[in-house]
Write a protein that holds these residues in place. Structure first.
Motif, PDB file in Angstrom:
ATOM      1  N   LEU A  58      -9.456  -1.648  10.951  1.00  0.00           N
ATOM      2  CA  LEU A  58      -8.731  -0.379  11.051  1.00  0.00           C
ATOM      3  C   LEU A  58      -7.880  -0.047   9.835  1.00  0.00           C
ATOM      4  CD1 LEU A  58      -7.584  -0.194  14.792  1.00  0.00           C
ATOM      5  CD2 LEU A  58      -9.482   0.961  13.665  1.00  0.00           C
ATOM      6  N   ILE A  59      -7.891  -0.886   8.818  1.00  0.00           N
ATOM      7  CA  ILE A  59      -7.020  -0.615   7.675  1.00  0.00           C
ATOM      8  C   ILE A  59      -7.457   0.629   6.908  1.00  0.00           C
ATOM      9  CG2 ILE A  59      -8.164  -2.111   5.985  1.00  0.00           C
ATOM     10  CD1 ILE A  59      -4.384  -1.824   6.466  1.00  0.00           C
ATOM     11  N   LEU A  60      -8.760   0.844   6.749  1.00  0.00           N
ATOM     12  CA  LEU A  60      -9.220   2.034   6.033  1.00  0.00           C
ATOM     13  C   LEU A  60      -8.882   3.318   6.783  1.00  0.00           C
ATOM     14  CD1 LEU A  60     -10.594   3.209   3.550  1.00  0.00           C
ATOM     15  CD2 LEU A  60     -12.774   2.964   4.730  1.00  0.00           C
ATOM     16  N   PRO A  61      -9.159   3.409   8.097  1.00  0.00           N
ATOM     17  CA  PRO A  61      -8.728   4.625   8.800  1.00  0.00           C
ATOM     18  C   PRO A  61      -7.223   4.877   8.695  1.00  0.00           C
ATOM     19  CG  PRO A  61     -10.272   3.417  10.153  1.00  0.00           C
ATOM     20  CD  PRO A  61      -9.955   2.543   8.969  1.00  0.00           C
ATOM     21  N   PHE A  62      -6.427   3.825   8.685  1.00  0.00           N
ATOM     22  CA  PHE A  62      -4.983   3.991   8.505  1.00  0.00           C
ATOM     23  C   PHE A  62      -4.665   4.528   7.111  1.00  0.00           C
ATOM     24  CE2 PHE A  62      -1.249   1.969   6.549  1.00  0.00           C
ATOM     25  CZ  PHE A  62      -0.258   2.693   7.191  1.00  0.00           C
ATOM     26  N   LEU A  63      -5.297   3.966   6.105  1.00  0.00           N
ATOM     27  CA  LEU A  63      -5.006   4.373   4.723  1.00  0.00           C
ATOM     28  C   LEU A  63      -5.363   5.828   4.451  1.00  0.00           C
ATOM     29  CD1 LEU A  63      -6.082   1.168   2.755  1.00  0.00           C
ATOM     30  CD2 LEU A  63      -3.756   1.977   3.225  1.00  0.00           C
ATOM     31  N   VAL A  64      -6.345   6.351   5.158  1.00  0.00           N
ATOM     32  CA  VAL A  64      -6.721   7.755   4.947  1.00  0.00           C
ATOM     33  C   VAL A  64      -6.010   8.687   5.921  1.00  0.00           C
ATOM     34  CG1 VAL A  64      -8.944   7.161   3.937  1.00  0.00           C
ATOM     35  CG2 VAL A  64      -8.804   7.672   6.376  1.00  0.00           C
ATOM     36  N   GLY A  65      -5.098   8.164   6.709  1.00  0.00           N
ATOM     37  CA  GLY A  65      -4.304   9.006   7.595  1.00  0.00           C
ATOM     38  C   GLY A  65      -4.899   9.258   8.951  1.00  0.00           C
ATOM     39  N   GLY A  66      -5.897   8.487   9.332  1.00  0.00           N
ATOM     40  CA  GLY A  66      -6.553   8.707  10.615  1.00  0.00           C
ATOM     41  C   GLY A  66      -5.860   8.079  11.800  1.00  0.00           C
ATOM     42  N   MET A  67      -4.904   7.205  11.562  1.00  0.00           N
ATOM     43  CA  MET A  67      -4.195   6.557  12.661  1.00  0.00           C
ATOM     44  C   MET A  67      -2.926   5.906  12.140  1.00  0.00           C
ATOM     45  SD  MET A  67      -6.527   3.182  13.343  1.00  0.00           S
ATOM     46  CE  MET A  67      -7.563   4.215  14.308  1.00  0.00           C
ATOM     47  N   GLY A  68      -2.106   5.464  13.056  1.00  0.00           N
ATOM     48  CA  GLY A  68      -0.847   4.833  12.692  1.00  0.00           C
ATOM     49  C   GLY A  68      -0.998   3.345  12.443  1.00  0.00           C
ATOM     50  N   ALA A  69       0.005   2.781  11.804  1.00  0.00           N
ATOM     51  CA  ALA A  69      -0.011   1.349  11.497  1.00  0.00           C
ATOM     52  C   ALA A  69       0.048   0.500  12.759  1.00  0.00           C
ATOM     53  CB  ALA A  69       1.156   1.002  10.573  1.00  0.00           C
TER      54      ALA A  69
END
Length: 167
Positions: A58-69
């Motif tokens: 899930l780190i890539l979706p987080f980095l592009v703003g798709g989800m929270g940390a």
């Protein structure tokens, strides 16, 4: 023990749209201590590998703003508790369940025209990000039609995976 963490993650994500750090980060030493107690270094190594798998998914979706940390840390905690294989399957099941939830929510709130418009915007953001490398993050809130408390689909995915694997 881990179901208490899952229940609290669901509550906080539903109520506040965030999963607190103390819930997932501060429980990691307990999880790792438990695994070391159960099987020594080999068991702890499997838990650490599961944590890395959950984090990496899930780190890539987080980095592009798709989800929270918090969502990233929550899946990493699932991986630490249950292993990399379960983290991977939970990720896949959670993505399917979350996608179904989001589609249903968009159709319910906005109808077919709003559904198509929202997905067109999401596709455009993805296209621009992939080809220009310019990702942007937007704050999500309870009024954002594409923001869902992702701890719920991840938790349901984890439940389905553990039932499927017979754990």
């Amino acid at each position: 023990m881990f179901w208490v963490i899952i229940t609290l993650a669901i509550y906080y994500d539903w109520r506040y749209r965030r999963i607190p750090n103390w819930l997932v980060l501060y429980t990691l030493p307990l999880i790792w201590g438990w695994h070391y107690y159960q099987g020594g270094w080999p068991e702890l190594k499997g838990s650490l590998l599961g944590w890395l798998v959950g984090l990496g998914l899930l780190i890539l979706p987080f980095l592009v703003g798709g989800m929270g940390a918090g969502d990233v840390k929550f899946l990493a905690a699932i991986g630490a508790w249950a292993g990399g294989k379960v983290a991977l399957y939970t990720f896949l099941a959670g993505a399917i369940l979350g996608g179904l939830w989001l589609c249903g929510r968009l159709l319910w709130q906005q109808g077919w025209a709003g559904f198509k418009q929202t997905w067109s915007k999401a596709g455009a953001r993805l296209f621009v990000g992939l080809f220009t490398g310019q990702w942007w993050k937007e704050e999500t809130s309870q009024t954002d039609p594409t923001a869902i408390p992702y701890a719920i689909p991840l938790s349901l995915g984890y439940l389905l995976v553990t039932l499927w694997l017979g754990r």
